[in-house]
Structures are given as structure tokens and as C-alpha cells.
Design a protein around this motif. Sequence first.
Motif, short mmCIF file in Angstrom:
data_model
loop_
_atom_site.label_atom_id
_atom_site.label_comp_id
_atom_site.label_asym_id
_atom_site.label_seq_id
_atom_site.Cartn_x
_atom_site.Cartn_y
_atom_site.Cartn_z
N PRO A 42 -5.90 -1.58 3.11
CA PRO A 42 -5.72 -1.79 4.55
C PRO A 42 -4.33 -2.31 4.90
CG PRO A 42 -7.10 -3.51 3.59
CD PRO A 42 -6.92 -2.48 2.53
N ALA A 43 -3.85 -1.91 6.06
CA ALA A 43 -2.52 -2.30 6.51
C ALA A 43 -2.52 -3.72 7.08
CB ALA A 43 -2.03 -1.33 7.58
N GLU A 44 -1.40 -4.38 6.93
CA GLU A 44 -1.22 -5.69 7.52
C GLU A 44 -1.11 -5.53 9.04
OE1 GLU A 44 1.46 -9.17 5.91
OE2 GLU A 44 2.66 -7.88 7.21
N ARG B 39 -3.94 1.65 -8.57
CA ARG B 39 -2.49 1.61 -8.61
C ARG B 39 -1.92 3.00 -8.32
NH1 ARG B 39 0.23 -2.62 -10.57
NH2 ARG B 39 -1.62 -3.34 -11.70
N ALA B 40 -0.92 3.06 -7.46
CA ALA B 40 -0.34 4.34 -7.07
C ALA B 40 0.41 4.97 -8.24
CB ALA B 40 0.61 4.14 -5.90
N PRO C 148 3.33 -2.89 4.11
CA PRO C 148 2.74 -4.18 3.76
C PRO C 148 1.24 -4.12 4.01
CG PRO C 148 3.94 -4.32 5.84
CD PRO C 148 4.22 -2.97 5.27
N ALA C 149 0.48 -4.53 3.01
CA ALA C 149 -0.98 -4.44 3.10
C ALA C 149 -1.59 -5.81 3.35
CB ALA C 149 -1.54 -3.83 1.82
N GLY D 212 0.83 -1.20 0.00
CA GLY D 212 0.00 0.00 0.00
C GLY D 212 0.86 1.24 0.00
N ARG D 213 0.26 2.37 -0.41
CA ARG D 213 1.00 3.63 -0.37
C ARG D 213 0.09 4.78 0.00
NH1 ARG D 213 3.23 7.02 -5.41
NH2 ARG D 213 1.18 7.98 -5.08
N ASP D 214 0.57 5.60 0.94
CA ASP D 214 -0.07 6.87 1.29
C ASP D 214 0.92 7.99 1.01
OD1 ASP D 214 -2.27 5.46 2.24
OD2 ASP D 214 -1.61 5.53 4.34
N ILE D 215 0.40 9.22 0.87
CA ILE D 215 1.25 10.40 0.70
C ILE D 215 1.07 11.31 1.91
CG2 ILE D 215 1.74 12.43 -0.71
CD1 ILE D 215 2.51 9.87 -2.07
N LEU D 216 2.18 11.74 2.49
CA LEU D 216 2.18 12.65 3.63
C LEU D 216 2.79 13.99 3.23
CD1 LEU D 216 3.38 10.72 6.83
CD2 LEU D 216 1.09 11.55 6.31
N TYR D 217 2.21 15.06 3.72
CA TYR D 217 2.78 16.40 3.60
C TYR D 217 3.11 16.87 5.00
CZ TYR D 217 2.89 21.50 2.89
OH TYR D 217 3.24 22.83 2.86
#
Length: 396
Positions: free
Chosen positions: A143-145, A104-105, A92-93, A61-66
Motif C-alpha cells: 500500500p502507498a503512503e 521482494r521486487a 513510499p509505502a 513499493g514497486r509497480d510495473i507499467l507498460y
Amino acid sequence: MTTNPIRLRLPAAALTACLSLAAVTCATTASAASGQVARTPSAAAAVRLELPRPSGPDPVGRDILYLVDNSRKDPWVPESGPRRFMISMYYPASSATGGPVGSRAPYMTTAEAASLLQRKAPGAGLSPEIISSTRTYARTGVPAEPGRHPLVVLSPGLGLPRASLTFLAEDLASRGYVIALVDHAYESSGTTFPDGQTITCAPLCDQPKPPEGGQAAITRNRAKDISFVIDELTGRHPAWNKARMIAAKRIGMAGHSLGGDAGAATMAADRRVRAAVNLDGTFHPAITLDRPFLLLGSQADHAPGKDQTWDDSWRKMSGWKRWLTVARTGHTSFTDLSILQKAAGMSGAGDLPPQRSLEITRTYVAAFFDLHLKGKKQPLLDGPSPAAPEVAFHNP
């Protein structure tokens, strides 16, 4: 504790997936005057770029943080305000799907791709859209593992975007690591912020000489950047909504070029970083270290006697250490840019293919962190392997 030996050879399908071309063959024409290779527009339009598939068992998985560090002004452009960061969080998801969020990211924004081409591959004949649509394997919002996982912070080379280490971020996440891939403001070819503004490496990369203190000043600043990011991810009120995944006492760092130098500087300044990797980066200056460190670089540039800063730093490392070089590689062989160069016809005839250099990089970096952040024995790091004849071990 033991683990299955790491296999370096990938199936043929996985190897060819690193660089996919569309139905037409890309024609190239050499320019005798410049020594560069240009691609015809019709051929360039047919290119499709694809990163190597992650080798671990977990979906990614991928998230973007600012993030904004209000305690510091930006050191390169003070009038821009406080120090800012864009960070790609890979993890890891538990599933690769999640309804509409499971898409897809994207690799990077089109504006970031345009800036990358302008600075690193002018005349390559590739459009920003081709670069920005490079196929990745991480999914957004999945979702996260369950459980806690080691955190590895990744820092790119000066003038390179954080996306240049996507191949490594996705692979480590698929092996059970949380990854914070950091863009340092005004140190990347292009960084797009949430308001849509894209800043470049100017003025830092356009100066006729480095700022006062040279590249050591940039490295020290990055060490402050990374410590701030770790604070934000592991503090009492973390900035990331999946921060519960992070095992705060198992933190590592890896970086390419100046990012690798920053890994050493961060480790020296921040005891939370337990192990670090330098991918083909010169040290500014040599730093005394007492914790695990891996040197992995080009044999042409970083074998003993080639880069005095590696020789000097090696003598100052009192903890676990390895010095590895890879034959037939160059500076970008340890980044996604090796794929772009191959597509643009800018690779040398004797260069190690990108799929192989990236495979070697991922395998040895993962083995290093598995040993030092997960406590799993790694025979691969004990000495030369017949599965990787390109890799040399040094102990000067």
C-alpha cells in the motif's frame, strides 16, 4: 525551513551489504592478452549481488507499467509499431507487507540480464541468473503512503537497462519521492515486455555511427518520451492506479550518461520539469537552462576543461546550479553496474568502492531534490564537506 544535516558515512554493516559474497572466496585470473579479468565458474556460481539498502525512513513499493504512445511510431524500428515503454514505479509505502503481493521486487528478468552481460560484460564469468536475482529492497503491491509526493523521472544511459539506476530509485522512494524509472524501447541492452518478448538495443547501438542528427536526435526523442510519461502519470485519466500520490507541480528528472543529457533536453522543452540532474553525461549540444540543475560526474572526465560540453553548458545555465565531480570514479560508478563490475573483478585497484560512489551519488542527488522540490535547506550543497573529501565543487 531547516532539516537535519545529511550524514554521508554509513554503518559498517550497510557498507558491506552493497556487495555480498557467498562462503567461498571468488578466485580470479588475469588475461594478459585482453587486460580483462575472468572468474572461474565455481567461484562465479557462489556470487550473490545485493544493492545498497535505502537510507530513508519509508518502506518502498514497486509497480510495473507498460505504456504505448500511439501518436508516434518507434523512431528506431518503425515497423515495430508505436513507441513503447516499460516503467518501474517506485513509491513510499505505508507498509512493507501486503500478504502474497508483498514479495521482494525482482531486479530484472533473466533475459534482460543475459542481454546485459552479452553487451556490457562478456566473459565476466557471471550467469544471467546471478544478475537477475540481485537483491533489491522494494516490495511489490504494497500500500502507498498517504499524501502527495514529488515525482522524479529517471532515464538510464544509452545501451543500459532501467535497472541500472535501481539503487537511486529505491533510495529516493524511501525518502518520500515517487519515481518513474523508464526503459526507452531499443535504447536498452534488454527490455522485456508483458508478452514475454525481450528486445535489445539493436539496431541503434549496433550502427557504425549514430542516426542522422547524431546523439542529439536520440536526446530529443527521449525528451518526447519523458513528456509523454509525465502526461500519462499526471493527466485526467492517469495510467497508474496510485497516481493520486503525485504532486504534479513538483516534478524533477535525473539521468545517467545520455539520460542526463535527456534531462537537460526535457527541462528545456517541458516547463513542468522544475529541476534536473546529469550524472556523468555529455551534452548534445549545450542547452540554455533557467531552472535548477546539478552536474555530478567523474573528476577524471568532467572536471573543468575535460568535457567542453560541460564548460559550454555551465555558461548557459542562468538558474541555481552546481558542478560537482567525484575523485577515483568512472562512468559506471554512478550506476548499479559498479557492483557487477566489482563482483566480476573488473574494477581498477584505485577505484572508489561501489558502496562509496553510490552512497555519494544518492546523498547529493537527494539533497538537490530536497532543496528544489521540497524546499528544505541543504548546507551540503553550499560547498565542500569534510564528510565527503572525494567531492569537488567547481565554479569556472
